[in-house]
Design a protein around this motif. Structure first.
Motif, PDB file in Angstrom:
ATOM      1  N   ARG A 199      32.936  46.762  31.540  1.00 41.64           N
ATOM      2  CA  ARG A 199      32.046  47.699  31.973  1.00 41.64           C
ATOM      3  C   ARG A 199      30.778  47.668  30.846  1.00 41.64           C
ATOM      4  O   ARG A 199      31.308  47.811  29.710  1.00 41.64           O
ATOM      5  N   GLU A 210      30.827  45.849  35.670  1.00 41.61           N
ATOM      6  CA  GLU A 210      30.218  47.031  36.221  1.00 41.61           C
ATOM      7  C   GLU A 210      29.075  47.392  35.145  1.00 41.61           C
ATOM      8  O   GLU A 210      29.442  47.280  33.925  1.00 41.61           O
ATOM      9  N   SER A 238      27.739  48.155  40.464  1.00 39.15           N
ATOM     10  CA  SER A 238      28.892  47.609  40.204  1.00 39.15           C
ATOM     11  C   SER A 238      29.320  46.046  40.762  1.00 39.15           C
ATOM     12  O   SER A 238      28.522  45.670  41.604  1.00 39.15           O
TER      13      SER A 238
END
Length: 294
Positions: A97, A128, A292
């Motif tokens: 992420r 993400e 995402s």
């Protein structure tokens, strides 16, 4: 999920000889007139030869990484390391992420939107992406700014970088967010005599948001104001727009008018500011991601 932060800033030339390449980068590769390069070079010379922005951003990165306990990478819009390089490094070191944070609290499609697009392109579908669009009303930020103007006996002028006036017709929230920040900070500090002005407009041939800080000083002088404290709420670090536009050009204008002009201290890597940045990142991670990967 392993998270990394890409901390983004405008960037600045490291050495005087880098100024032409830096200027061309800002202009998207278009040639720059030699006299414009010379003028910019003179401004850098007068603030000491170079901007401290890159060094300050690195200090902010290191402090934020320590505060969060998570990796933080610097990505510059117009200098090195580039935003794409920062994203590649984060992904190469296992990030699943990416949190994108621009060192500018107020959203504009021209500014923060441009950083977001570059980061999103660099990340692609490899992780993400959580993009922080704005943090102009983050309470710790407001408290820090309020502390810097509290108890002043001067008229406070809040400032930020000007942008082309056409953004208003496009519904861009930039000006509204700046005015909201200024109002909230003034309320917290108990300051009643304040106004807002823009600074650092570029000569592009189209109208830019105003009033300009120099014009605002003229107006205030005409109303009998003799003492001004400038609070550049649109900036978080010392750099050319602070050290030249305010500390040199602004003070020269004030002296010409017989006014006293002061400026609040920039946040730079103040521990309270770093803690505020960490709070912005933590709040964003708890929210819905902007996009995402698979």
């Amino acid at each position: 999920m392993k998270t990394a932060v890409v901390l983004m800033a405008y960037g600045s030339p490291t050495r005087p000889e880098d100024i032409p390449a830096y200027f061309e980068d800002i202009r998207g590769g278009r040639p720059v007139r030699p006299e414009a390069v010379a003028e910019l070079g003179e401004r850098y010379r007068r603030i000491g030869g170079s901007s401290p922005l890159n060094e300050i951003t690195e200090r902010q990165r290191a402090a934020l990484e320590h505060e969060l306990g998570a990796p933080v990478y610097v990505g510059m819009k117009h200098w090195t390391p580039r935003i794409a390089e920062a994203a590649d490094q984060a992904l190469g070191e296992g990030a699943e992420r990416i949190v994108g944070l621009v060192l500018a609290p107020h959203y504009s499609g021209i500014s923060v939107g441009g950083y977001r697009d570059r980061l999103a392109e660099a990340v692609g579908d490899r992780a993400e992406l959580v993009m922080i669009e704005s943090w102009h009303d983050h309470r710790p930020l407001l408290d820090i700014l309020a502390d810097r103007i509290r108890a002043t006996d001067a008229h406070v002028v809040f400032t930020a970088h000007s942008l082309p006036e056409r953004i208003l017709a496009e519904g861009d929230p930039y000006k509204d967010q700046l005015l909201e920040t200024s109002r909230l900070v003034a309320e917290r500090a108990g300051v009643e005599t304040w106004s807002f002005a823009f600074q650092s407009a570029s000569p592009t041939g189209e109208p830019w948001l105003g009033p300009d800080i120099l014009d605002e000083l003229e107006r205030l002088h005409g109303e009998g104001v003799r003492k001004v404290l400038v609070a550049p709420v649109g900036f978080v670090s010392d750099h050319l727009e602070i050290l030249w536009d305010l500390d040199i050009e602004g003070r020269e204008k004030a002296a010409e008018l017989g006014m006293e002009l002061g400026r609040i201290e920039s946040m730079n890597d103040d521990p309270a500011f770093i803690e505020a940045l960490a709070g912005v990142v933590e709040r964003a991670q708890a929210a819905e991601p902007a996009r995402s990967g698979p």
